[in-house]
Design a protein around this motif. Structure first.
Motif, PDB file in Angstrom:
ATOM      1  N   ILE A 190       0.824  -1.222   0.000  1.00 22.89           N
ATOM      2  CA  ILE A 190       0.000   0.000   0.000  1.00 22.89           C
ATOM      3  C   ILE A 190       0.857   1.271   0.000  1.00 22.89           C
ATOM      4  O   ILE A 190       0.597   2.206  -0.766  1.00 22.89           O
ATOM      5  N   LEU A 245      -4.919  -4.589  -4.515  1.00 27.31           N
ATOM      6  CA  LEU A 245      -5.297  -3.718  -3.408  1.00 27.31           C
ATOM      7  C   LEU A 245      -6.728  -3.925  -2.944  1.00 27.31           C
ATOM      8  O   LEU A 245      -7.028  -3.756  -1.759  1.00 27.31           O
ATOM      9  N   TRP A 246      -7.640  -4.270  -3.856  1.00 22.40           N
ATOM     10  CA  TRP A 246      -9.018  -4.559  -3.447  1.00 22.40           C
ATOM     11  C   TRP A 246      -9.039  -5.728  -2.463  1.00 22.40           C
ATOM     12  O   TRP A 246      -9.700  -5.673  -1.420  1.00 22.40           O
ATOM     13  N   ASN A 306      -6.465  -6.870  -0.689  1.00 22.42           N
ATOM     14  CA  ASN A 306      -5.744  -6.513   0.518  1.00 22.42           C
ATOM     15  C   ASN A 306      -6.601  -5.688   1.462  1.00 22.42           C
ATOM     16  O   ASN A 306      -6.586  -5.896   2.690  1.00 22.42           O
ATOM     17  N   ALA A 307      -7.343  -4.718   0.906  1.00 24.35           N
ATOM     18  CA  ALA A 307      -8.218  -3.880   1.732  1.00 24.35           C
ATOM     19  C   ALA A 307      -9.286  -4.735   2.420  1.00 24.35           C
ATOM     20  O   ALA A 307      -9.582  -4.558   3.610  1.00 24.35           O
ATOM     21  N   GLY A 340      -2.501  -8.580   3.847  1.00 24.01           N
ATOM     22  CA  GLY A 340      -3.674  -8.003   4.496  1.00 24.01           C
ATOM     23  C   GLY A 340      -4.157  -8.851   5.649  1.00 24.01           C
ATOM     24  O   GLY A 340      -4.798  -8.357   6.574  1.00 24.01           O
ATOM     25  N   GLY A 368      -8.474  -0.345   5.904  1.00 26.18           N
ATOM     26  CA  GLY A 368      -9.121  -1.067   4.816  1.00 26.18           C
ATOM     27  C   GLY A 368     -10.213  -0.242   4.162  1.00 26.18           C
ATOM     28  O   GLY A 368     -10.326  -0.201   2.922  1.00 26.18           O
ATOM     29  N   THR A 369     -11.027   0.431   4.972  1.00 24.65           N
ATOM     30  CA  THR A 369     -12.113   1.259   4.444  1.00 24.65           C
ATOM     31  C   THR A 369     -11.563   2.453   3.667  1.00 24.65           C
ATOM     32  O   THR A 369     -12.065   2.806   2.594  1.00 24.65           O
ATOM     33  N   LEU A 380      -8.674   2.619   2.150  1.00 31.58           N
ATOM     34  CA  LEU A 380      -8.106   2.121   0.896  1.00 31.58           C
ATOM     35  C   LEU A 380      -9.197   1.800  -0.117  1.00 31.58           C
ATOM     36  O   LEU A 380      -9.074   2.123  -1.311  1.00 31.58           O
ATOM     37  N   LEU A 381     -10.292   1.184   0.336  1.00 28.65           N
ATOM     38  CA  LEU A 381     -11.406   0.892  -0.561  1.00 28.65           C
ATOM     39  C   LEU A 381     -12.001   2.177  -1.133  1.00 28.65           C
ATOM     40  O   LEU A 381     -12.375   2.235  -2.320  1.00 28.65           O
ATOM     41  N   SER A 397      -5.402  -0.369  -8.489  1.00 29.94           N
ATOM     42  CA  SER A 397      -5.082  -1.677  -7.921  1.00 29.94           C
ATOM     43  C   SER A 397      -3.924  -2.321  -8.641  1.00 29.94           C
ATOM     44  O   SER A 397      -3.145  -3.054  -8.059  1.00 29.94           O
TER      45      SER A 397
END
Length: 272
Positions: free
Chosen positions: A29, A116-117, A119-120, A165, A258-259, A261-262, A272
């Motif tokens: 990240i 990244l999706w 991982n988040a 994650g 996580g939120t 990053l999303l 991503s």
């Protein structure tokens, strides 16, 4: 990768390896948010050798005692019931699941899993699992209460952090607390259990350092040294912290990260 990036990533590794917030996710990240190139899975695995050196030094007395007692128990039956001899077996056998999974899913770990999706989502899901374990676990058992069944189950939980994650320490602590272990016992065993897996993974990936598509040797060395220094301090702090406090602060951080990053992914701020 320049010196500044190496220092920053070494700091990130040292700070996040032992806290249950996923070092591998942060090493993915942070470069994305900073606009740097992805350092790659080999870089992540190799600089973990720095934090693992911190574990070896911090727990050197335990490691020597466990190793020596386990070796002696191979030809001295009277020692086989000793905790240190049993710990040797639990750590060794508990490493097999992650070793097998790592080899079987190597391509996915180094490719699709670095999304990244995903991982988040893992930051949030495993944060909530950590909360559930902390709230529902009886927290009565100590390291001395470990048995073969519990050792193997916690070892199976160690497979989950192959997905960035999930968090190695977070997953094994979650598994241990679900089984009724105290936070401090869960953290201590998590550190010891991680030793063979992290060392073998780091040594296996060393071949990629400095090759055509891999991270440079100098930057990797700098990041590894920094991660060792910061990691040693992190171990001492975490063991003191979990002895007196719940893991809620880590859960809140994971869900927030996580939120956040999303949200950035949804808005297209990061790709991503």
């Amino acid at each position: 990768m320049d010196v500044l990036q190496a220092i920053v990533l070494g700091l990130v590794q040292g700070l996040t390896e032992f806290l249950p917030i996923s070092s591998s996710a942060h090493l993915l990240i942070v470069p994305k948010l900073a606009g740097w190139d992805d350092p790659g899975a080999p870089f992540t695995a190799v600089i973990q050798l720095g934090t693992m050196l911190a574990v070896l030094i911090y727990f050197w007395r335990d490691i020597v005692r466990i190793t020596w007692t386990w070796l002696r128990s191979l030809w001295t039956p009277e020692l086989r019931g000793e905790l240190d001899a049993r710990m040797g077996w639990y750590i060794g056998l508990g490493t097999i699941p992650i070793g097998v999974a790592g080899l079987l899913f190597k391509d996915a770990i180094e490719g699709p899993a670095r999304n990244l999706w995903l991982n988040a989502a893992m930051l949030i899901v495993f944060g909530l699992l950590l909360l559930a374990a902390d709230q529902m676990g009886r927290k009565k058992k100590e390291v001395a209460d470990l048995n073969m069944r519990d050792g193997l189950i916690i070892g199976a939980w160690q497979m989950l952090p192959l997905i960035p994650g999930a968090s190695r320490s977070g997953s094994t602590m979650t598994g241990a607390m679900f089984l009724g272990y105290t936070r401090e016992a869960a953290a201590r065993y998590s550190f010891l259990l991680s030793i063979p897996a992290v060392i073998l993974s780091g040594l296996f990936e060393l071949r990629h350092i400095g090759d055509g598509g891999g991270p440079p040797v100098a930057a990797t060395l700098i990041a590894t040294v920094v991660s060792f220094i910061v990691g040693y301090a992190s171990i001492a702090w975490l063991l003191r912290y979990v002895a007196r406090h719940s893991t809620i602060v880590f859960v809140v951080y994971r869900v927030f990260a996580g939120t956040f990053l999303l949200t950035l992914l949804t808005l297209g701020v990061v790709q991503s």
